[in-house]
Design a protein around this motif. Structure first.
Motif, PDB file in Angstrom:
ATOM      1  N   SER A   7     -10.758 -25.209  24.899  1.00 23.38           N
ATOM      2  CA  SER A   7      -9.322 -25.178  25.160  1.00 23.38           C
ATOM      3  C   SER A   7      -8.869 -26.482  25.816  1.00 23.38           C
ATOM      4  CB  SER A   7      -8.984 -23.979  26.046  1.00 23.38           C
ATOM      5  OG  SER A   7      -7.632 -23.981  26.383  1.00 23.38           O
ATOM      6  N   GLN A   8      -9.655 -26.971  26.770  1.00 19.17           N
ATOM      7  CA  GLN A   8      -9.318 -28.226  27.450  1.00 19.17           C
ATOM      8  C   GLN A   8      -9.347 -29.411  26.489  1.00 19.17           C
ATOM      9  OE1 GLN A   8     -12.326 -27.963  30.515  1.00 19.17           O
ATOM     10  NE2 GLN A   8     -10.851 -27.242  32.038  1.00 19.17           N
ATOM     11  N   ILE A   9     -10.364 -29.475  25.650  1.00 18.96           N
ATOM     12  CA  ILE A   9     -10.467 -30.561  24.672  1.00 18.96           C
ATOM     13  C   ILE A   9      -9.254 -30.562  23.752  1.00 18.96           C
ATOM     14  CG2 ILE A   9     -11.722 -31.311  22.594  1.00 18.96           C
ATOM     15  CD1 ILE A   9     -14.313 -30.438  24.039  1.00 18.96           C
ATOM     16  N   LEU A  10      -8.918 -29.406  23.232  1.00 19.17           N
ATOM     17  CA  LEU A  10      -7.798 -29.315  22.293  1.00 19.17           C
ATOM     18  C   LEU A  10      -6.463 -29.642  22.963  1.00 19.17           C
ATOM     19  CD1 LEU A  10      -9.050 -26.226  20.293  1.00 19.17           C
ATOM     20  CD2 LEU A  10      -8.974 -28.621  19.512  1.00 19.17           C
ATOM     21  N   LYS A  11      -6.296 -29.284  24.235  1.00 21.49           N
ATOM     22  CA  LYS A  11      -5.072 -29.631  24.964  1.00 21.49           C
ATOM     23  C   LYS A  11      -4.962 -31.140  25.166  1.00 21.49           C
ATOM     24  CE  LYS A  11      -4.396 -25.288  27.409  1.00 21.49           C
ATOM     25  NZ  LYS A  11      -4.481 -24.575  28.676  1.00 21.49           N
ATOM     26  N   VAL A  12      -6.063 -31.787  25.462  1.00 22.74           N
ATOM     27  CA  VAL A  12      -6.050 -33.248  25.632  1.00 22.74           C
ATOM     28  C   VAL A  12      -5.688 -33.925  24.308  1.00 22.74           C
ATOM     29  CG1 VAL A  12      -7.501 -35.281  26.055  1.00 22.74           C
ATOM     30  CG2 VAL A  12      -7.626 -33.324  27.595  1.00 22.74           C
ATOM     31  N   ILE A  13      -6.268 -33.468  23.222  1.00 26.36           N
ATOM     32  CA  ILE A  13      -5.951 -34.046  21.910  1.00 26.36           C
ATOM     33  C   ILE A  13      -4.462 -33.890  21.605  1.00 26.36           C
ATOM     34  CG2 ILE A  13      -6.319 -33.822  19.423  1.00 26.36           C
ATOM     35  CD1 ILE A  13      -9.239 -32.984  20.153  1.00 26.36           C
ATOM     36  N   LEU A  21      -1.656 -38.083  14.485  1.00 27.13           N
ATOM     37  CA  LEU A  21      -2.385 -39.091  13.730  1.00 27.13           C
ATOM     38  C   LEU A  21      -3.775 -38.572  13.370  1.00 27.13           C
ATOM     39  CD1 LEU A  21      -1.430 -42.163  15.943  1.00 27.13           C
ATOM     40  CD2 LEU A  21      -0.522 -41.604  13.669  1.00 27.13           C
ATOM     41  N   PRO A  22      -4.417 -39.165  12.355  1.00 26.96           N
ATOM     42  CA  PRO A  22      -5.789 -38.750  12.031  1.00 26.96           C
ATOM     43  C   PRO A  22      -6.684 -38.846  13.270  1.00 26.96           C
ATOM     44  CG  PRO A  22      -4.922 -40.172  10.321  1.00 26.96           C
ATOM     45  CD  PRO A  22      -3.931 -40.198  11.457  1.00 26.96           C
ATOM     46  N   THR A  23      -7.523 -37.850  13.437  1.00 29.99           N
ATOM     47  CA  THR A  23      -8.299 -37.703  14.665  1.00 29.99           C
ATOM     48  C   THR A  23      -9.745 -37.333  14.362  1.00 29.99           C
ATOM     49  OG1 THR A  23      -6.287 -36.876  15.732  1.00 29.99           O
ATOM     50  CG2 THR A  23      -8.350 -36.469  16.881  1.00 29.99           C
ATOM     51  N   TYR A  24     -10.638 -37.822  15.225  1.00 30.67           N
ATOM     52  CA  TYR A  24     -12.053 -37.459  15.191  1.00 30.67           C
ATOM     53  C   TYR A  24     -12.411 -36.823  16.527  1.00 30.67           C
ATOM     54  CZ  TYR A  24     -12.262 -41.024  11.503  1.00 30.67           C
ATOM     55  OH  TYR A  24     -12.051 -41.774  10.371  1.00 30.67           O
ATOM     56  N   VAL A  25     -13.236 -35.803  16.495  1.00 33.03           N
ATOM     57  CA  VAL A  25     -13.799 -35.223  17.707  1.00 33.03           C
ATOM     58  C   VAL A  25     -15.311 -35.186  17.468  1.00 33.03           C
ATOM     59  CG1 VAL A  25     -13.883 -33.249  19.264  1.00 33.03           C
ATOM     60  CG2 VAL A  25     -11.747 -33.824  18.106  1.00 33.03           C
ATOM     61  N   PRO A  41     -17.236 -22.498  19.696  1.00 35.73           N
ATOM     62  CA  PRO A  41     -16.629 -23.832  19.644  1.00 35.73           C
ATOM     63  C   PRO A  41     -16.254 -24.224  18.212  1.00 35.73           C
ATOM     64  CG  PRO A  41     -18.520 -23.868  21.096  1.00 35.73           C
ATOM     65  CD  PRO A  41     -18.527 -22.537  20.397  1.00 35.73           C
ATOM     66  N   TYR A  42     -17.112 -23.897  17.270  1.00 36.11           N
ATOM     67  CA  TYR A  42     -16.852 -24.184  15.857  1.00 36.11           C
ATOM     68  C   TYR A  42     -15.580 -23.461  15.407  1.00 36.11           C
ATOM     69  CZ  TYR A  42     -18.032 -24.906  10.903  1.00 36.11           C
ATOM     70  OH  TYR A  42     -18.018 -25.277   9.581  1.00 36.11           O
ATOM     71  N   ASP A  43     -15.498 -22.202  15.727  1.00 37.58           N
ATOM     72  CA  ASP A  43     -14.325 -21.408  15.336  1.00 37.58           C
ATOM     73  C   ASP A  43     -13.044 -21.962  15.952  1.00 37.58           C
ATOM     74  OD1 ASP A  43     -16.080 -19.781  13.932  1.00 37.58           O
ATOM     75  OD2 ASP A  43     -16.145 -18.235  15.490  1.00 37.58           O
ATOM     76  N   ALA A  44     -13.109 -22.397  17.208  1.00 38.00           N
ATOM     77  CA  ALA A  44     -11.931 -22.949  17.884  1.00 38.00           C
ATOM     78  C   ALA A  44     -11.469 -24.243  17.206  1.00 38.00           C
ATOM     79  CB  ALA A  44     -12.224 -23.200  19.361  1.00 38.00           C
ATOM     80  N   MET A  45     -12.417 -25.084  16.826  1.00 38.39           N
ATOM     81  CA  MET A  45     -12.054 -26.341  16.161  1.00 38.39           C
ATOM     82  C   MET A  45     -11.415 -26.070  14.803  1.00 38.39           C
ATOM     83  SD  MET A  45     -12.643 -28.814  18.233  1.00 38.39           S
ATOM     84  CE  MET A  45     -12.557 -30.249  17.173  1.00 38.39           C
ATOM     85  N   ARG A  46     -11.978 -25.158  14.045  1.00 38.92           N
ATOM     86  CA  ARG A  46     -11.402 -24.829  12.729  1.00 38.92           C
ATOM     87  C   ARG A  46     -10.017 -24.207  12.884  1.00 38.92           C
ATOM     88  NH1 ARG A  46     -15.242 -22.443   8.304  1.00 38.92           N
ATOM     89  NH2 ARG A  46     -13.255 -22.596   7.258  1.00 38.92           N
ATOM     90  N   LYS A  47      -9.872 -23.329  13.878  1.00 39.86           N
ATOM     91  CA  LYS A  47      -8.573 -22.694  14.111  1.00 39.86           C
ATOM     92  C   LYS A  47      -7.519 -23.738  14.464  1.00 39.86           C
ATOM     93  CE  LYS A  47      -6.309 -19.038  16.731  1.00 39.86           C
ATOM     94  NZ  LYS A  47      -6.434 -18.042  17.795  1.00 39.86           N
ATOM     95  N   SER A 104      -9.727 -34.590  11.275  1.00 42.77           N
ATOM     96  CA  SER A 104      -8.455 -33.900  11.076  1.00 42.77           C
ATOM     97  C   SER A 104      -7.955 -34.206   9.670  1.00 42.77           C
ATOM     98  CB  SER A 104      -7.431 -34.383  12.108  1.00 42.77           C
ATOM     99  OG  SER A 104      -7.082 -35.732  11.843  1.00 42.77           O
ATOM    100  N   LYS A 105      -6.794 -33.686   9.365  1.00 45.19           N
ATOM    101  CA  LYS A 105      -6.184 -34.029   8.078  1.00 45.19           C
ATOM    102  C   LYS A 105      -5.962 -35.539   8.046  1.00 45.19           C
ATOM    103  CE  LYS A 105      -1.533 -33.292   9.707  1.00 45.19           C
ATOM    104  NZ  LYS A 105      -0.378 -32.463   9.749  1.00 45.19           N
ATOM    105  N   GLY A 106      -6.003 -36.091   6.875  1.00 42.07           N
ATOM    106  CA  GLY A 106      -5.804 -37.526   6.743  1.00 42.07           C
ATOM    107  C   GLY A 106      -7.082 -38.338   6.825  1.00 42.07           C
ATOM    108  N   VAL A 107      -8.233 -37.671   6.913  1.00 44.66           N
ATOM    109  CA  VAL A 107      -9.515 -38.379   6.979  1.00 44.66           C
ATOM    110  C   VAL A 107     -10.395 -37.918   5.816  1.00 44.66           C
ATOM    111  CG1 VAL A 107     -11.594 -38.829   8.339  1.00 44.66           C
ATOM    112  CG2 VAL A 107      -9.390 -38.551   9.504  1.00 44.66           C
ATOM    113  N   ASN A 108     -10.817 -38.850   4.991  1.00 45.98           N
ATOM    114  CA  ASN A 108     -11.773 -38.560   3.925  1.00 45.98           C
ATOM    115  C   ASN A 108     -13.163 -38.963   4.402  1.00 45.98           C
ATOM    116  OD1 ASN A 108      -9.779 -37.720   2.171  1.00 45.98           O
ATOM    117  ND2 ASN A 108      -9.645 -39.675   1.117  1.00 45.98           N
ATOM    118  N   VAL A 109     -14.155 -38.139   4.123  1.00 44.77           N
ATOM    119  CA  VAL A 109     -15.537 -38.439   4.500  1.00 44.77           C
ATOM    120  C   VAL A 109     -16.306 -38.747   3.218  1.00 44.77           C
ATOM    121  CG1 VAL A 109     -17.618 -37.573   5.631  1.00 44.77           C
ATOM    122  CG2 VAL A 109     -15.353 -36.960   6.517  1.00 44.77           C
TER     123      VAL A 109
END
Length: 142
Positions: A7-13, A21-25, A41-47, A104-109
């Motif tokens: 929750s803290q990580i996502l609030k900072v982002i 903007l495109p983002t990496y974590v 943690p995986y579920d929170a990031m996907r959500k 995030s969206k906007g990033v191709n791997v």
């Protein structure tokens, strides 16, 4: 505790990226797809809209529909090696990861690699630099 940290990580982002903007974590999330009770943690990031380029969802042994990595190198190796001389490898397309590169969206791997230097017997060659294997991704921001 992990739920609070996520929750803290996502609030900072959210606070630091108001333009979306495109983002990496990137980091060690200390949870994996076989963690009892789920990979929170995986579920929170996907959500929150982030993408795991490997599509390494809970208890998966195959690539899932969420995968975006176009080329995979050594993804059957796990990210945590516990200083073992034998590289942890699975018979599946994705090993067990506690370390992630989220996009995030906007990033191709275009390429994803679990960096390991192993011999034919699956033993690490030379000094093991960490108890985690390095992850490397080649990305393009659209």
């Amino acid at each position: 505790m992990r739920k609070k940290q996520m929750s803290q990580i996502l609030k900072v982002i959210e606070a630091k990226n108001p333009q979306d903007l495109p983002t990496y974590v990137v980091g060690d999330f200390n949870s994996h797809k076989w963690t009892e009770g789920g990979n929170r943690p995986y579920d929170a990031m996907r959500k929150a809209g982030f993408v795991d380029p490997l599509g390494n969802v809970y208890k998966s042994t195959q690539t899932t529909s969420g995968a975006t990595a176009m080329k995979r190198i050594n993804t059957h190796f796990s990210s945590h090696n516990a200083w073992s001389r034998s590289a942890p490898v699975k018979p599946w397309v994705n090993g067990i990861y506690i370390d992630y590169i989220w996009t995030s969206k906007g990033v191709n791997v275009s390429e994803w690699e679990t960096v390991v230097n192993v011999d034919k017997a699956g033993k690490f060659v030379g000094t093991i630099p960490s108890d985690h294997n390095m992850l490397r991704a080649t990305t393009v921001i659209r």
